[in-house]
Structure formats: structure tokens, C-alpha cells
Design a protein around this motif. Structure first.
Motif, PDB file in Angstrom:
ATOM      1  N   GLY A  44       0.951  -1.182  -0.032  1.00 17.83           N
ATOM      2  CA  GLY A  44       0.103  -0.045  -0.038  1.00 17.83           C
ATOM      3  C   GLY A  44       0.907   1.199  -0.005  1.00 17.83           C
ATOM      4  N   ARG A  45       0.079   2.441  -0.228  1.00 17.30           N
ATOM      5  CA  ARG A  45       0.743   3.676  -0.177  1.00 17.30           C
ATOM      6  C   ARG A  45       0.392   4.479   1.092  1.00 17.30           C
ATOM      7  N   LEU A  46       1.052   5.659   1.598  1.00 12.43           N
ATOM      8  CA  LEU A  46       0.903   6.312   2.637  1.00 12.43           C
ATOM      9  C   LEU A  46       0.800   7.753   2.264  1.00 12.43           C
ATOM     10  N   PHE A  47      -0.248   8.367   2.929  1.00 12.82           N
ATOM     11  CA  PHE A  47      -0.591   9.733   2.566  1.00 12.82           C
ATOM     12  C   PHE A  47      -0.957  10.430   3.930  1.00 12.82           C
ATOM     13  N   ALA A  48      -0.643  11.838   3.945  1.00 11.07           N
ATOM     14  CA  ALA A  48      -1.010  12.618   4.889  1.00 11.07           C
ATOM     15  C   ALA A  48      -1.793  13.699   4.628  1.00 11.07           C
ATOM     16  N   PHE A  49      -2.528  14.247   5.209  1.00 13.07           N
ATOM     17  CA  PHE A  49      -3.407  15.661   5.203  1.00 13.07           C
ATOM     18  C   PHE A  49      -3.486  16.322   6.471  1.00 13.07           C
ATOM     19  N   GLY A  50      -3.409  17.603   6.261  1.00 11.62           N
ATOM     20  CA  GLY A  50      -3.906  18.609   7.229  1.00 11.62           C
ATOM     21  C   GLY A  50      -4.266  19.986   6.528  1.00 11.62           C
ATOM     22  N   ALA A  57       2.224  19.733  10.322  1.00  9.84           N
ATOM     23  CA  ALA A  57       2.725  18.479  10.602  1.00  9.84           C
ATOM     24  C   ALA A  57       2.852  17.572   9.468  1.00  9.84           C
ATOM     25  N   ALA A  58       1.837  17.536   8.566  1.00  2.28           N
ATOM     26  CA  ALA A  58       1.547  16.550   7.407  1.00  2.28           C
ATOM     27  C   ALA A  58       2.758  16.929   6.463  1.00  2.28           C
ATOM     28  N   ASN A  72       3.088  10.393   1.384  1.00  3.31           N
ATOM     29  CA  ASN A  72       3.036  11.374   0.276  1.00  3.31           C
ATOM     30  C   ASN A  72       1.795  12.542   0.934  1.00  3.31           C
ATOM     31  N   LEU A  73       1.933  13.653   0.334  1.00  3.47           N
ATOM     32  CA  LEU A  73       0.991  14.801   0.837  1.00  3.47           C
ATOM     33  C   LEU A  73      -0.170  14.610  -0.054  1.00  3.47           C
ATOM     34  N   LEU A  74      -1.425  14.575   0.769  1.00  2.00           N
ATOM     35  CA  LEU A  74      -2.685  14.468  -0.020  1.00  2.00           C
ATOM     36  C   LEU A  74      -2.945  16.230  -0.090  1.00  2.00           C
ATOM     37  N   ALA A  75      -3.051  16.843  -0.948  1.00  2.00           N
ATOM     38  CA  ALA A  75      -3.430  18.222  -1.185  1.00  2.00           C
ATOM     39  C   ALA A  75      -4.596  18.699  -1.484  1.00  2.00           C
ATOM     40  N   VAL A  76      -5.406  19.573  -0.850  1.00  2.00           N
ATOM     41  CA  VAL A  76      -6.614  20.122  -1.380  1.00  2.00           C
ATOM     42  C   VAL A  76      -6.444  21.406  -1.299  1.00  2.00           C
ATOM     43  N   PRO A  77      -6.505  21.897  -2.578  1.00  2.97           N
ATOM     44  CA  PRO A  77      -6.075  23.356  -3.057  1.00  2.97           C
ATOM     45  C   PRO A  77      -6.741  24.305  -2.270  1.00  2.97           C
ATOM     46  N   GLY A  78      -6.087  25.388  -1.610  1.00  2.00           N
ATOM     47  CA  GLY A  78      -6.797  26.286  -0.738  1.00  2.00           C
ATOM     48  C   GLY A  78      -6.627  25.995   0.748  1.00  2.00           C
ATOM     49  N   VAL A  79      -6.578  24.908   1.078  1.00  2.00           N
ATOM     50  CA  VAL A  79      -6.541  24.576   2.449  1.00  2.00           C
ATOM     51  C   VAL A  79      -4.987  23.965   3.134  1.00  2.00           C
ATOM     52  N   VAL A  80      -4.194  23.808   2.304  1.00  2.00           N
ATOM     53  CA  VAL A  80      -2.911  23.340   2.828  1.00  2.00           C
ATOM     54  C   VAL A  80      -1.961  24.453   2.927  1.00  2.00           C
ATOM     55  N   GLY A  81      -1.828  24.930   4.311  1.00  2.00           N
ATOM     56  CA  GLY A  81      -0.841  26.044   4.325  1.00  2.00           C
ATOM     57  C   GLY A  81      -1.689  27.475   4.492  1.00  2.00           C
ATOM     58  N   VAL A  82      -1.086  28.651   4.624  1.00  2.00           N
ATOM     59  CA  VAL A  82      -1.619  29.733   4.777  1.00  2.00           C
ATOM     60  C   VAL A  82      -1.296  30.464   3.519  1.00  2.00           C
ATOM     61  N   SER A 195       0.464  23.397  19.381  1.00  2.00           N
ATOM     62  CA  SER A 195      -0.173  22.008  18.589  1.00  2.00           C
ATOM     63  C   SER A 195       1.011  21.558  17.438  1.00  2.00           C
ATOM     64  N   THR A 196       1.584  22.608  16.764  1.00  2.00           N
ATOM     65  CA  THR A 196       2.494  22.139  15.909  1.00  2.00           C
ATOM     66  C   THR A 196       3.669  21.239  16.501  1.00  2.00           C
ATOM     67  N   VAL A 197       4.324  21.886  17.559  1.00  2.00           N
ATOM     68  CA  VAL A 197       5.357  21.114  18.052  1.00  2.00           C
ATOM     69  C   VAL A 197       4.935  19.662  18.440  1.00  2.00           C
ATOM     70  N   VAL A 198       3.869  19.709  19.205  1.00  2.00           N
ATOM     71  CA  VAL A 198       3.520  18.320  19.731  1.00  2.00           C
ATOM     72  C   VAL A 198       3.171  17.404  18.726  1.00  2.00           C
ATOM     73  N   THR A 199       2.125  17.791  17.642  1.00  2.00           N
ATOM     74  CA  THR A 199       1.593  16.970  16.540  1.00  2.00           C
ATOM     75  C   THR A 199       2.738  16.615  15.646  1.00  2.00           C
ATOM     76  N   SER A 200       3.797  17.303  15.402  1.00  2.00           N
ATOM     77  CA  SER A 200       4.938  16.978  14.680  1.00  2.00           C
ATOM     78  C   SER A 200       5.747  15.722  15.461  1.00  2.00           C
ATOM     79  N   ALA A 201       5.851  15.787  16.741  1.00  2.00           N
ATOM     80  CA  ALA A 201       6.605  14.926  17.475  1.00  2.00           C
ATOM     81  C   ALA A 201       5.773  13.757  17.499  1.00  2.00           C
ATOM     82  N   ILE A 202       4.344  13.733  17.649  1.00  2.00           N
ATOM     83  CA  ILE A 202       3.799  12.503  17.497  1.00  2.00           C
ATOM     84  C   ILE A 202       3.963  11.811  16.305  1.00  2.00           C
ATOM     85  N   LEU A 203       3.929  12.631  15.148  1.00  2.00           N
ATOM     86  CA  LEU A 203       4.283  11.891  13.683  1.00  2.00           C
ATOM     87  C   LEU A 203       5.416  11.175  13.670  1.00  2.00           C
TER      88      LEU A 203
END
Length: 251
Positions: A44-50, A57-58, A72-82, A195-203
Motif C-alpha cells: 500500500g501507499r501512505l498519505f498525510a493531510f492537514g 505536521a503533514a 505522500n501529501l494529500l493536497a486540497v487546493p486552498g487549505v494546505v498552508g496559509v 499544537s505544531t510542536v506536539v503534533t509533529s513530535a507525535i508523527l
């Protein structure tokens, strides 16, 4: 112990959260790492989304030195990043019904894959719908969220449910409602999000678990090396060639 400065207080708060995650989420981290290892081992393949800042973190686990090349990054235009203008549009899109399903239909995601969905609140339509739709496709879902939001906020999805309700494994970041660790009488709003510090560490803990689980099975983990060390590009080229059909961030 904190030296009394605001910076020291924030770092202590982040350390306390990381300790809580280490002590309270160990079994979930183990389960998530093994789920990823199972997915890799079975082809299988692996994907991350946020969405929004959860995308940080993704992105941190995609094309990362020391990380799994198959993420792999699952990108949804307009919502990934700022980077979308205005930035508030990204937040608005998280509440749009149907966007997640449309994004998944246009993605390479298929049965047998694994998807990590990161959403601090887990309440918006986008992450809830994405988890539901992905599982309907036969995809395993790992959710990274603050479970506290489900008991203190109202869901923005029509089902009234949260991300945590539609996952094979849930990782609780322990972040308090509002994502701000500090407060002062002289400052009108709480501040200093962790949240970014903790979530990145979890992943990263999950990725480490997955790599070890694969090695325990006699499977070489498909890890990337830094391009800034001698031989790094050659190493990565071999990994890219071997797993070309499971990597989607390269042409």
C-alpha cells in the motif's frame, strides 16, 4: 524548571505536553506505527493531510530526510498552508461539505492505502468527511487531533461527529481548547500555541515505530537520507526507483 521568562514557561508547557503524549499515547503510537508498517509491507501507499496550520505536521513527514519515502501529501487546493489569499478563505473551505469527497475522487488514494489526517479540533466538515470517505474506499485512517474539542465544542459536520469518530487509530495531542499555552493579565488574549510542536513530535514517533516494525519483519524501511551528506542523493535515487509506483511527489 522554568526560569520565569515567558519563553521558559512556553518550553515547559510544551515539554509537559510531550511527556503526557509519551506516557498516555504510547499504545496508540505503537498501533499507528504498526498500521503504517502493515500498509508498506502489503504494497500500500501512505498519505498525510492537514488543513491550515495542521498541514505543517503533514508536510513534515513528506520527502523528509530520515523519514519514510512512501509518505505522500494529500493536497486540497486552498487549505494546505496559509498561502491562499485571503488566509481566511482556507478556514472557510474547511467548513464546506463535499470538498473532501471531491478531493479524494481526484487523488491516487485506493483501497489498501493508509491516510493520516491531522486536525486539531477535528470538528470541521473537511477532516470528518475525508475520514469517512477514505474508510468507505477501504483506506485505513489515522487521526491526530485533540480529543478535548469533541466534549467542549459543537461539530461542524452534518453528522454531528468528529474526526476521532471515523479513525482506525486516534492519536490525542492533549492540546487544550484554543491552542494557547500562556496568559497574562496585561495581554487580552491567550497566546503561544504548542499544537505544531506536539503534533509533529507525535508523527515522528509514529514514523520511527513504523521503521522499526518493518525492520523487525526483515523488510528494509524505505527511508530517505539527507541530500546534504555524501552519498545522500545516490541513496535516495535508489529508493525512488525501487518505490516509483508508490511515490507521488515526483514526476
Amino acid at each position: 524548571m522554568s526560569d520565569g521568562t515567558l519563553s521558559g514557561q512556553f518550553l515547559d508547557a510544551a515539554i509537559d505536553l510531550l511527556r503526557r503524549v509519551r506516557d498516555e499515547e504510547a499504545s496508540s503510537v505503537e498501533a499507528a506505527g504498526n498500521l503504517l508498517a502493515d500498509t508498506v509491507a502489503s504494497g500500500g501507499r501512505l498519505f498525510a493531510f492537514g488543513a491550515g496550520h495542521s498541514s505543517l505536521a503533514a508536510q513534515d513527514v513528506v520527502y523528509r530526510a530520515g523519514g519514510l519515502a512512501l509518505m505522500n501529501l494529500l493536497a486540497v487546493p486552498g487549505v494546505v498552508g496559509v498561502d491562499v489569499m485571503p488566509a481566511t478563505l482556507g478556514s472557510a473551505l474547511e467548513r464546506v461539505d463535499g470538498l473532501a469527497s471531491a478531493a479524494l475522487e481526484c487523488s491516487p488514494l485506493r483501497a489498501g492505502d493508509a491516510l493520516v489526517i491531522i486536525s486539531l479540533s477535528g470538528r470541521n466538515a473537511l477532516p470528518v468527511e475525508m475520514a469517512m470517505a477514505a474508510r468507505a474506499l477501504g483506506v485505513k485512517v489515522i487521526g491526530v487531533t485533540s480529543v478535548a474539542y469533541a466534549s467542549q465544542t459543537r461539530s461542524r459536520h452534518s453528522s454531528g461527529t468528529y474526526l476521532k469518530d471515523h479513525c482506525d487509530v486516534v492519536l490525542d495531542s492533549k492540546i487544550a481548547i484554543g491552542d494557547a499555552e500562556l496568559a497574562l493579565d496585561t495581554v487580552p488574549a491567550p497566546f503561544a500555541p504548542a499544537s505544531t510542536v506536539v503534533t509533529s513530535a507525535i508523527l515522528q514517533a509514529v514514523m520511527a515505530t513504523a521503521a522499526g516494525a518493518l525492520a523487525d519483519r526483515g523488510i528494509e524501511p524505505p527511508l530517505l537520507r539527507s541530500g546534504n551528506v555524501d552519498g545522500g542523493h545516490e541513496w535516495n535515487g535508489r529508493v525512488f526507483e525501487e518505490y516509483a509506483d508508490r511515490i507521488f511527489y515526483r514526476r
